[in-house]
Design an enzyme around this catalytic site. Structure first.
Site, PDB file in Angstrom:
ATOM      1  N   THR A 139       0.873  -1.173   0.000  1.00  0.00           N
ATOM      2  CA  THR A 139       0.000   0.000   0.000  1.00  0.00           C
ATOM      3  C   THR A 139       0.912   1.226   0.000  1.00  0.00           C
ATOM      4  O   THR A 139       2.078   1.136   0.393  1.00  0.00           O
ATOM      5  CB  THR A 139      -0.938   0.000   1.231  1.00  0.00           C
ATOM      6  OG1 THR A 139      -0.154  -0.103   2.417  1.00  0.00           O
ATOM      7  CG2 THR A 139      -1.924  -1.178   1.175  1.00  0.00           C
ATOM      8  N   GLY A 144       1.455   4.165   1.712  1.00  0.00           N
ATOM      9  CA  GLY A 144       2.162   4.616   2.913  1.00  0.00           C
ATOM     10  C   GLY A 144       3.154   3.583   3.410  1.00  0.00           C
ATOM     11  O   GLY A 144       4.273   3.915   3.820  1.00  0.00           O
ATOM     12  N   CYS A 145       2.769   2.322   3.356  1.00  0.00           N
ATOM     13  CA  CYS A 145       3.633   1.243   3.845  1.00  0.00           C
ATOM     14  C   CYS A 145       4.832   1.050   2.920  1.00  0.00           C
ATOM     15  O   CYS A 145       5.938   0.740   3.374  1.00  0.00           O
ATOM     16  CB  CYS A 145       2.832  -0.044   3.982  1.00  0.00           C
ATOM     17  SG  CYS A 145       1.459   0.134   5.156  1.00  0.00           S
ATOM     18  N   THR A 146       4.619   1.246   1.620  1.00  0.00           N
ATOM     19  CA  THR A 146       5.713   1.164   0.663  1.00  0.00           C
ATOM     20  C   THR A 146       6.705   2.290   0.904  1.00  0.00           C
ATOM     21  O   THR A 146       7.927   2.062   0.972  1.00  0.00           O
ATOM     22  CB  THR A 146       5.166   1.208  -0.781  1.00  0.00           C
ATOM     23  OG1 THR A 146       4.323   0.060  -0.968  1.00  0.00           O
ATOM     24  CG2 THR A 146       6.282   1.201  -1.807  1.00  0.00           C
ATOM     25  N   GLY A 197       8.661   1.576   4.099  1.00  0.00           N
ATOM     26  CA  GLY A 197       9.627   0.509   3.869  1.00  0.00           C
ATOM     27  C   GLY A 197      10.846   0.993   3.098  1.00  0.00           C
ATOM     28  O   GLY A 197      11.991   0.659   3.432  1.00  0.00           O
TER      29      GLY A 197
END
Length: 164
Positions: free
Chosen positions: A51, A53-55, A58
């Protein structure tokens, strides 16, 4: 004695030793907290692989990973996604650190990161983006809850550098 009971009910209490735990992680490995005594541990909880934000989060941890290593810190990402999903996400982003799978929400409960959130006008239960630092002795020394990604990784790195 009452404090000990509170720690067992919610083990992620600031300035308390985090009970040893294990969980499945990428690389066909098992994370065991006690294996990392003598290192500072950064655990970042995120809602879902692949997703936006998570990408971004990371990638930022990946880009700063060498500085975290210089500060005697190891990074682990945690979400409810499966190991298979994590392996794909990790490979796609070329993450140099492991991802921990928590499908039964054991760690999410331990660190109290499950919250009701609004998703497109609907109430859904999910992981509140949060980061925790466990010091070399196994004590929880810092937590960030309700994290906004921009600038966050810099803040975590500065905190960890101060521990080193």
């Amino acid at each position: 004695m009452d404090q000990d009971i509170a720690v067992l009910e919610r083990p992620s209490v600031l300035n308390k030793i985090v009970p040893d735990f294990s969980a499945a992680m990428t690389g066909d490995q098992t994370f065991q907290l006690s294996d990392y005594k003598g290192k500072n541990i950064v655990l970042y909880f995120y809602p879902k692989d692949n997703t936006p934000g998570c990408t971004t989060e990371g990638i930022q941890f990946r880009e700063m990973y060498p500085q975290f290593q210089q500060a005697n810190a190891e990074i682990f990402g945690i979400s409810r996604d499966s190991i298979r999903s994590h392996e794909g996400f990790k490979a796609k982003l070329e993450m140099p650190f492991q991802l921990i799978s928590d499908p039964d929400e054991t760690l999410c409960t331990m660190f109290d990161v499950m919250k009701m959130k609004n998703m497109y006008g609907k109430k859904v239960r999910g992981i509140e983006r949060s980061t925790f630092v466990i010091d070399e002795s196994g004590k929880l020394v810092k937590e960030w809850r309700g994290v906004k990604v921009p600038g966050h990784i810099d803040e975590v790195l500065e905190f960890v550098k101060a521990l080193a």
